[in-house]
Design an enzyme around this catalytic site. Sequence first.
Site, PDB file in Angstrom:
ATOM      1  N   TRP A 185     -66.210 -15.309 -14.963  1.00  0.00           N
ATOM      2  CA  TRP A 185     -66.448 -15.561 -13.533  1.00  0.00           C
ATOM      3  C   TRP A 185     -66.270 -17.021 -13.143  1.00  0.00           C
ATOM      4  O   TRP A 185     -65.977 -17.341 -11.989  1.00  0.00           O
ATOM      5  CB  TRP A 185     -67.833 -15.050 -13.112  1.00  0.00           C
ATOM      6  CG  TRP A 185     -69.015 -15.584 -13.886  1.00  0.00           C
ATOM      7  CD1 TRP A 185     -69.611 -14.994 -14.956  1.00  0.00           C
ATOM      8  CD2 TRP A 185     -69.745 -16.791 -13.633  1.00  0.00           C
ATOM      9  NE1 TRP A 185     -70.671 -15.755 -15.386  1.00  0.00           N
ATOM     10  CE2 TRP A 185     -70.779 -16.864 -14.601  1.00  0.00           C
ATOM     11  CE3 TRP A 185     -69.640 -17.821 -12.702  1.00  0.00           C
ATOM     12  CZ2 TRP A 185     -71.689 -17.939 -14.656  1.00  0.00           C
ATOM     13  CZ3 TRP A 185     -70.533 -18.890 -12.755  1.00  0.00           C
ATOM     14  CH2 TRP A 185     -71.551 -18.931 -13.727  1.00  0.00           C
ATOM     15  N   TRP A 220     -70.628 -15.245  -7.507  1.00  0.00           N
ATOM     16  CA  TRP A 220     -69.847 -14.935  -8.717  1.00  0.00           C
ATOM     17  C   TRP A 220     -70.697 -14.269  -9.788  1.00  0.00           C
ATOM     18  O   TRP A 220     -70.237 -13.351 -10.473  1.00  0.00           O
ATOM     19  CB  TRP A 220     -69.122 -16.182  -9.245  1.00  0.00           C
ATOM     20  CG  TRP A 220     -67.878 -16.373  -8.450  1.00  0.00           C
ATOM     21  CD1 TRP A 220     -67.688 -17.222  -7.402  1.00  0.00           C
ATOM     22  CD2 TRP A 220     -66.661 -15.612  -8.565  1.00  0.00           C
ATOM     23  NE1 TRP A 220     -66.441 -17.051  -6.863  1.00  0.00           N
ATOM     24  CE2 TRP A 220     -65.779 -16.079  -7.560  1.00  0.00           C
ATOM     25  CE3 TRP A 220     -66.221 -14.599  -9.414  1.00  0.00           C
ATOM     26  CZ2 TRP A 220     -64.495 -15.552  -7.395  1.00  0.00           C
ATOM     27  CZ3 TRP A 220     -64.933 -14.074  -9.241  1.00  0.00           C
ATOM     28  CH2 TRP A 220     -64.096 -14.546  -8.250  1.00  0.00           C
ATOM     29  N   ASN A 264     -66.311 -11.563   3.377  1.00  0.00           N
ATOM     30  CA  ASN A 264     -67.251 -11.274   2.273  1.00  0.00           C
ATOM     31  C   ASN A 264     -66.886 -10.008   1.499  1.00  0.00           C
ATOM     32  O   ASN A 264     -66.934  -9.989   0.275  1.00  0.00           O
ATOM     33  CB  ASN A 264     -68.669 -11.147   2.830  1.00  0.00           C
ATOM     34  CG  ASN A 264     -69.679 -10.866   1.729  1.00  0.00           C
ATOM     35  OD1 ASN A 264     -69.812 -11.641   0.793  1.00  0.00           O
ATOM     36  ND2 ASN A 264     -70.355  -9.724   1.806  1.00  0.00           N
ATOM     37  N   TRP A 279     -64.661 -12.195 -23.063  1.00  0.00           N
ATOM     38  CA  TRP A 279     -63.771 -12.446 -21.926  1.00  0.00           C
ATOM     39  C   TRP A 279     -62.345 -12.681 -22.408  1.00  0.00           C
ATOM     40  O   TRP A 279     -62.137 -13.140 -23.537  1.00  0.00           O
ATOM     41  CB  TRP A 279     -64.226 -13.685 -21.144  1.00  0.00           C
ATOM     42  CG  TRP A 279     -65.631 -13.609 -20.624  1.00  0.00           C
ATOM     43  CD1 TRP A 279     -66.715 -14.265 -21.134  1.00  0.00           C
ATOM     44  CD2 TRP A 279     -66.107 -12.850 -19.506  1.00  0.00           C
ATOM     45  NE1 TRP A 279     -67.837 -13.965 -20.393  1.00  0.00           N
ATOM     46  CE2 TRP A 279     -67.493 -13.091 -19.397  1.00  0.00           C
ATOM     47  CE3 TRP A 279     -65.499 -11.998 -18.593  1.00  0.00           C
ATOM     48  CZ2 TRP A 279     -68.276 -12.504 -18.409  1.00  0.00           C
ATOM     49  CZ3 TRP A 279     -66.273 -11.420 -17.615  1.00  0.00           C
ATOM     50  CH2 TRP A 279     -67.654 -11.674 -17.528  1.00  0.00           C
ATOM     51  N   TRP A 287     -80.061 -13.828   2.189  1.00  0.00           N
ATOM     52  CA  TRP A 287     -79.310 -13.943   0.930  1.00  0.00           C
ATOM     53  C   TRP A 287     -78.946 -15.404   0.654  1.00  0.00           C
ATOM     54  O   TRP A 287     -78.908 -15.853  -0.484  1.00  0.00           O
ATOM     55  CB  TRP A 287     -78.035 -13.083   0.978  1.00  0.00           C
ATOM     56  CG  TRP A 287     -78.285 -11.682   0.530  1.00  0.00           C
ATOM     57  CD1 TRP A 287     -78.473 -10.590   1.331  1.00  0.00           C
ATOM     58  CD2 TRP A 287     -78.402 -11.203  -0.831  1.00  0.00           C
ATOM     59  NE1 TRP A 287     -78.686  -9.481   0.548  1.00  0.00           N
ATOM     60  CE2 TRP A 287     -78.649  -9.811  -0.770  1.00  0.00           C
ATOM     61  CE3 TRP A 287     -78.314 -11.806  -2.080  1.00  0.00           C
ATOM     62  CZ2 TRP A 287     -78.813  -9.029  -1.915  1.00  0.00           C
ATOM     63  CZ3 TRP A 287     -78.475 -11.030  -3.217  1.00  0.00           C
ATOM     64  CH2 TRP A 287     -78.724  -9.663  -3.133  1.00  0.00           C
ATOM     65  N   GLU A 327     -78.815 -11.412   5.861  1.00  0.00           N
ATOM     66  CA  GLU A 327     -77.728 -12.176   5.214  1.00  0.00           C
ATOM     67  C   GLU A 327     -78.115 -13.653   5.137  1.00  0.00           C
ATOM     68  O   GLU A 327     -77.841 -14.329   4.144  1.00  0.00           O
ATOM     69  CB  GLU A 327     -76.404 -12.016   5.970  1.00  0.00           C
ATOM     70  CG  GLU A 327     -75.821 -10.626   5.894  1.00  0.00           C
ATOM     71  CD  GLU A 327     -75.598 -10.121   4.471  1.00  0.00           C
ATOM     72  OE1 GLU A 327     -75.255 -10.913   3.584  1.00  0.00           O
ATOM     73  OE2 GLU A 327     -75.797  -8.915   4.238  1.00  0.00           O
TER      74      GLU A 327
HETATM   75  P1  FAD Z   1     -72.030 -13.740   8.125  1.00  0.00           P
HETATM   76  O1  FAD Z   1     -71.828 -12.326   7.721  1.00  0.00           O
HETATM   77  O2  FAD Z   1     -71.908 -14.066   9.537  1.00  0.00           O
HETATM   78  O3  FAD Z   1     -73.469 -14.159   7.573  1.00  0.00           O
HETATM   79  C1  FAD Z   1     -74.246 -15.202   8.169  1.00  0.00           C
HETATM   80  C2  FAD Z   1     -74.592 -16.245   7.141  1.00  0.00           C
HETATM   81  O4  FAD Z   1     -75.383 -15.669   6.107  1.00  0.00           O
HETATM   82  C3  FAD Z   1     -73.382 -16.826   6.433  1.00  0.00           C
HETATM   83  O5  FAD Z   1     -72.803 -17.852   7.187  1.00  0.00           O
HETATM   84  C4  FAD Z   1     -73.978 -17.293   5.112  1.00  0.00           C
HETATM   85  O6  FAD Z   1     -74.599 -18.541   5.249  1.00  0.00           O
HETATM   86  C5  FAD Z   1     -75.059 -16.253   4.854  1.00  0.00           C
HETATM   87  N1  FAD Z   1     -74.553 -15.209   3.962  1.00  0.00           N
HETATM   88  C6  FAD Z   1     -73.923 -14.074   4.290  1.00  0.00           C
HETATM   89  N2  FAD Z   1     -73.662 -13.342   3.186  1.00  0.00           N
HETATM   90  C7  FAD Z   1     -74.146 -14.036   2.148  1.00  0.00           C
HETATM   91  C8  FAD Z   1     -74.197 -13.806   0.741  1.00  0.00           C
HETATM   92  N3  FAD Z   1     -73.712 -12.677   0.190  1.00  0.00           N
HETATM   93  N4  FAD Z   1     -74.749 -14.745  -0.051  1.00  0.00           N
HETATM   94  C9  FAD Z   1     -75.263 -15.877   0.477  1.00  0.00           C
HETATM   95  N5  FAD Z   1     -75.263 -16.143   1.798  1.00  0.00           N
HETATM   96  C10 FAD Z   1     -74.707 -15.246   2.618  1.00  0.00           C
HETATM   97  N6  FAD Z   1     -71.039 -18.113   0.860  1.00  0.00           N
HETATM   98  C11 FAD Z   1     -71.018 -19.424   1.104  1.00  0.00           C
HETATM   99  O7  FAD Z   1     -71.567 -19.869   2.116  1.00  0.00           O
HETATM  100  N7  FAD Z   1     -70.410 -20.290   0.232  1.00  0.00           N
HETATM  101  C12 FAD Z   1     -69.783 -19.863  -0.900  1.00  0.00           C
HETATM  102  O8  FAD Z   1     -69.279 -20.682  -1.660  1.00  0.00           O
HETATM  103  C13 FAD Z   1     -69.762 -18.469  -1.156  1.00  0.00           C
HETATM  104  N8  FAD Z   1     -69.118 -17.981  -2.237  1.00  0.00           N
HETATM  105  C14 FAD Z   1     -69.118 -16.620  -2.460  1.00  0.00           C
HETATM  106  C15 FAD Z   1     -68.465 -16.133  -3.598  1.00  0.00           C
HETATM  107  C16 FAD Z   1     -68.429 -14.764  -3.857  1.00  0.00           C
HETATM  108  C17 FAD Z   1     -67.724 -14.240  -5.097  1.00  0.00           C
HETATM  109  C18 FAD Z   1     -69.061 -13.878  -2.968  1.00  0.00           C
HETATM  110  C19 FAD Z   1     -69.046 -12.401  -3.239  1.00  0.00           C
HETATM  111  C20 FAD Z   1     -69.730 -14.354  -1.853  1.00  0.00           C
HETATM  112  C21 FAD Z   1     -69.763 -15.720  -1.585  1.00  0.00           C
HETATM  113  N9  FAD Z   1     -70.416 -16.255  -0.441  1.00  0.00           N
HETATM  114  C22 FAD Z   1     -70.418 -17.593  -0.234  1.00  0.00           C
HETATM  115  C23 FAD Z   1     -71.207 -15.375   0.448  1.00  0.00           C
HETATM  116  C24 FAD Z   1     -70.472 -14.796   1.673  1.00  0.00           C
HETATM  117  O9  FAD Z   1     -69.255 -14.255   1.301  1.00  0.00           O
HETATM  118  C25 FAD Z   1     -70.252 -15.820   2.770  1.00  0.00           C
HETATM  119  O10 FAD Z   1     -71.437 -16.508   3.049  1.00  0.00           O
HETATM  120  C26 FAD Z   1     -69.783 -15.156   4.077  1.00  0.00           C
HETATM  121  O11 FAD Z   1     -68.609 -14.421   3.862  1.00  0.00           O
HETATM  122  C27 FAD Z   1     -69.550 -16.215   5.124  1.00  0.00           C
HETATM  123  O12 FAD Z   1     -69.030 -15.663   6.291  1.00  0.00           O
HETATM  124  P2  FAD Z   1     -69.875 -15.612   7.640  1.00  0.00           P
HETATM  125  O13 FAD Z   1     -70.432 -16.946   7.924  1.00  0.00           O
HETATM  126  O14 FAD Z   1     -69.014 -14.997   8.659  1.00  0.00           O
HETATM  127  O15 FAD Z   1     -71.040 -14.619   7.214  1.00  0.00           O
END
Ligand code: FAD
Length: 475
Positions: free
Chosen positions: A358, A381, A340, A305, A277, A274
Amino acid sequence: MTVPVSLMWFRNDLRVKDNPALNAACDEGKIIPVFIYDSAAPDDHKPGGASQWWLHQSLQSLNERLNGHLQIFKGAAQELIPHLLEQFGVERIFWNRCYEPWPIERDKKLKKQLKENDIKVKSFNASLLWEPGNIKNQSGDPYKVFTPYYKKGCLNQPEPRYPKAPPARITYAEVEDKGDGLESLQLLPSINWYAGIEEEWRPGEEGAADRLSEFLSEPANHYQEERDIPSVEGTSKLSAHLHWGEISPNQIWYAIKGKFGDQENKDIETFLSELGWREFSYYMLYHFPHIVDENFKEKFNHFNWRYSKKELNAWQQGKTGIPIVDAGMRQLWQSGWMHNRVRMIVGSFLVKNLLMHWSQGEQWFWDCLVDADLASNTAGWQWVAGSGADASPYFRVFNPVLQGERFDKEGDYVRTFCPELKDIPKKYIHKPWDAPDDVLQKAGVALGDHYPEPLVDLKKSRQRALDAFDEIKGK
Ligand code: FAD
């Protein structure tokens, strides 16, 4: 002998530990730490409402870490930096690199201008495990798909940099100008809509370190299984801390490795991927900066759209009548964060069932998320819409009822954020419109009165989305 003085320019690296620019500046002598709220940034690079709240707290916390020496300014950084260097009589400046398109452009110009004036400029990577420019596929082009990018591109590189200890000693240069001050940035709104956010988060380096310890103490052990269950604290909630650089991905990477070693462990592999990602999102933005406001897959430029202010408002306010969608949107509004799994569900609902562009969702998230991040939000998005590089296919329309029944089995998440549904039995919690009248009556819910009727028919709106997609399929 006079001790050299350097300007240490804090940006998205609001921490003292593992801060390579700060370490290097302190190694040279005294420092003047500054933060500039860059008023020249274009709107899509300016922090949204929730992020402004976060930044205010984070700067306060950093200032405390720096014993009150942080100087805060508001203005165009490109003009302010040369002015400050001259005013303080300083000939060296240190910063950590940013990877979004606009700061890259700004920094490039500034660096050139400063070097022409014999200023020593040193920049570092403090926010990514692997810098985007260093990872290419076998043809020498940027990867466009996550798995080969991560497995072949990143994991084949030398291990990421080991985190640095904080500077052994920080010596501050005495300066007369104390900057404009934090209050001049006016980051806090006049109306306090952030009580729920304040309750949930502790911005700053210490808050970030505590979050990481909490995550390592238990949820990390069940990450693979629980990260998809929104009613459980199964994820790290480090995203906003990472965005502002209150913690580095390197600190997280090595804390995980330190605790679990290199043993095969699905929870840890998934968690690290993650972080991967996050890296991939920055990578894509770096190599394809137009994706901030253009579809990566160009065929989506022809997509038909819809736009409905009424439906967009219902989505934003968590009043669509689809419980898991409403719970997610209310979690976002109340806490500045959304799980997420639910981000994907609400995103699919907006883009596919409501057929709205989006960017409508991206802008709302930008304003409401404490972790709003140009790279991850854009990638998220475009992934949801199917228009991104390595995106969910457009024809995969999430069914919010099935998603709810799978990931919020007992309905606990919905009941937390949609308390008006709290007495609806589990069988109907994700589809109250199917509940018999006596069940609704007993739960004290009149649809259309206490809780909305569904905004759209899920089956028909799914078909409408697939039909719209058919029109651009061959393009
Ligand atoms: P954890 O599950 O603990 O993951 C650890 C770290 O990994 C996160 O803190 C984050 O930095 C990174 N990470 C995890 N999942 C993703 C992912 N899918 N994409 C990129 N990095 C990821 N994340 C943001 O940080 N900022 C945003 O503006 C953002 N917008 C999003 C918009 C949409 C529509 C979607 C589907 C996802 C988005 N995310 C965004 C990704 C993800 O949802 C969040 O990073 C995550 O929910 C943060 O929670 P956590 O720190 O507990 O994640």
